[in-house]
Design a protein around this motif. Structure first.
Motif, PDB file in Angstrom:
ATOM      1  N   TRP A 301      32.637  35.781  37.094  1.00 15.59           N
ATOM      2  CA  TRP A 301      33.256  35.842  35.768  1.00 15.59           C
ATOM      3  C   TRP A 301      34.766  35.644  35.866  1.00 15.59           C
ATOM      4  O   TRP A 301      35.353  34.859  35.118  1.00 15.59           O
ATOM      5  N   PHE A 302      35.398  36.316  36.810  1.00 15.36           N
ATOM      6  CA  PHE A 302      36.843  36.183  36.995  1.00 15.36           C
ATOM      7  C   PHE A 302      37.217  34.733  37.313  1.00 15.36           C
ATOM      8  O   PHE A 302      38.174  34.185  36.747  1.00 15.36           O
ATOM      9  N   ASP A 303      36.479  34.105  38.201  1.00 11.18           N
ATOM     10  CA  ASP A 303      36.765  32.710  38.564  1.00 11.18           C
ATOM     11  C   ASP A 303      36.667  31.793  37.356  1.00 11.18           C
ATOM     12  O   ASP A 303      37.457  30.847  37.206  1.00 11.18           O
ATOM     13  N   SER A 304      35.714  32.058  36.469  1.00  9.74           N
ATOM     14  CA  SER A 304      35.561  31.225  35.276  1.00  9.74           C
ATOM     15  C   SER A 304      36.747  31.394  34.333  1.00  9.74           C
ATOM     16  O   SER A 304      37.165  30.436  33.668  1.00  9.74           O
ATOM     17  N   LEU A 305      37.317  32.599  34.275  1.00  8.83           N
ATOM     18  CA  LEU A 305      38.495  32.828  33.448  1.00  8.83           C
ATOM     19  C   LEU A 305      39.686  32.044  33.999  1.00  8.83           C
ATOM     20  O   LEU A 305      40.427  31.402  33.237  1.00  8.83           O
ATOM     21  N   VAL A 306      39.870  32.083  35.301  1.00  7.26           N
ATOM     22  CA  VAL A 306      40.980  31.362  35.925  1.00  7.26           C
ATOM     23  C   VAL A 306      40.843  29.863  35.678  1.00  7.26           C
ATOM     24  O   VAL A 306      41.834  29.184  35.351  1.00  7.26           O
ATOM     25  N   ARG A 307      39.626  29.335  35.826  1.00  6.96           N
ATOM     26  CA  ARG A 307      39.424  27.898  35.582  1.00  6.96           C
ATOM     27  C   ARG A 307      39.769  27.523  34.152  1.00  6.96           C
ATOM     28  O   ARG A 307      40.382  26.474  33.894  1.00  6.96           O
ATOM     29  N   CYS A 308      39.379  28.377  33.211  1.00  6.41           N
ATOM     30  CA  CYS A 308      39.657  28.105  31.799  1.00  6.41           C
ATOM     31  C   CYS A 308      41.163  28.086  31.545  1.00  6.41           C
ATOM     32  O   CYS A 308      41.670  27.231  30.813  1.00  6.41           O
ATOM     33  N   VAL A 309      41.896  29.008  32.160  1.00  7.19           N
ATOM     34  CA  VAL A 309      43.350  29.044  32.022  1.00  7.19           C
ATOM     35  C   VAL A 309      43.965  27.767  32.572  1.00  7.19           C
ATOM     36  O   VAL A 309      44.823  27.127  31.939  1.00  7.19           O
TER      37      VAL A 309
END
Length: 345
Positions: A301-309
């Motif tokens: 989940w954290f990795d997906s947030l970083v990618r979105c940013v």
């Protein structure tokens, strides 16, 4: 009738509660010192009786069963143990039917008490409480204490956006922490009314704003994006908002919800909410993201947030995980409720 598939005896229920209280000796002492009288005394999923939670909400104990109802003997034994800890009224909400509505009736005196407004405090912040009301859940989620603490300590002279605000515990903490402007957004007029009461109790109503709106049109307008909806769905009226960025954004959506404007899905599509919320966050500001689905992997989940940013040409310059306090233990240190504060460039 037992209260879990493992068919615990009355003695095992008593022993599990006693063990939980014993483990919290230092926690309870700290809570008293920190002017906190709302916390979890028994977290059944982890502490031995699946589906049974016991909380203190100010001047009352609240017992809730989610899988099977307590027997009269079990309820009587738990009541004795709780009142030995602190002589307070004990309210039992049996929520073991499919839609989690309260099933059991109370005595007339207890019903009047449970449906009347009470007050509790957390780190000296006052909150209104009703142990039974028109909704299902208590008016303050106790596992979110760490989130309220973080926001309070990071709101001085800052603007704050509180999304899916419910009864505005986060917004109230921000205002008490010195925020210059707090915008609370929720679809429920009942929840926002409770939020206004919380602001009044702490004399911060002049800082707090309350907007009753579906999150999708509110977020997209604040982010400067076009408001759309699901295919072939006629859009109802919604409050008109100007594009605005905030120093601190708090995003705490429910697991799943559907409206004509969109679908909240924390398992498959967190990004549909996170992207506009991120766009409402100022450069150098912070967005606190929450995901309460146990099966969502924390790192994935954290990795997906970083990618979105990064897809928006921005960077996560710092992140801080906010872990639940010890009155909400977990099996392996990974609590189902995941919270992370992301500082963005």
């Amino acid at each position: 009738m037992s209260i879990s598939p493992s068919n615990p005896t009355l003695q095992s229920v008593s022993q599990a509660l006693s063990a939980a209280i014993s483990k919290r000796t230092q926690f309870l002492a700290n809570a008293k010192q920190n002017e906190t009288d709302c916390y979890r005394i028994f977290h059944g999923t982890v502490e031995g009786i699946n589906g049974l939670n016991i909380d203190r909400y100010g001047n009352a104990w609240l017992i809730q069963s989610f899988h099977q109802a307590l027997t009269e003997d079990e309820l009587s034994q738990i009541t004795v143990q709780l009142t030995q800890e602190s002589m307070l009224p004990v309210i039992y909400n049996d929520r073991s039917n499919k839609n989690s509505r309260v099933l059991n009736s109370l005595s007339d005196d207890n019903e009047v008490f449970a449906t009347s407004e009470q007050q509790m405090q957390e780190n000296g912040i006052l909150f209104s409480s009703k142990l039974r009301h028109e909704g299902q859940d208590p008016l303050l989620f106790l596992d979110m204490r760490i989130g309220r603490e973080y926001v309070k300590s990071h709101s001085q002279d800052r603007t704050v956006l509180n999304l899916f605000s419910y009864t505005c515990g986060i917004g109230t903490a921000a205002a008490v922490g010195g925020a210059t402007r707090v915008v609370n957004i929720d679809f429920s007029s009942f929840a926002l009314a409770a939020g206004k009461r919380n602001a009044q109790l702490n004399h911060v109503e002049n800082v707090c704003e309350f907007i009753q709106s579906d999150a999708f049109p509110a977020l997209r307008q604040l982010a400067g994006l076009k408001v759309g909806g699901r295919r072939n769905q006629k859009l109802p009226a919604y409050p008109k908002l100007s594009a605005t960025q905030f120093d601190l954004v708090f995003l705490d959506p429910p697991r799943y919800a559907k409206s004509v404007f969109g679908i909240v899905d924390l398992i498959n599509d967190y990004q549909s909410l996170f992207k506009p919320a991120m766009l409402t966050t100022k450069p150098g500001g912070t967005i606190v993201c929450c995901n309460n689905v146990a099966k969502v992997d924390r790192q994935t989940w954290f990795d997906s947030l970083v990618r979105c940013v990064e897809k928006q040409g921005r960077q996560v310059t710092q992140h801080v995980w906010l872990d639940c306090h010890e009155d909400f233990p977990s099996f392996d240190g990974n609590h189902p409720l995941k919270m992370v504060a992301l500082t963005l460039s």
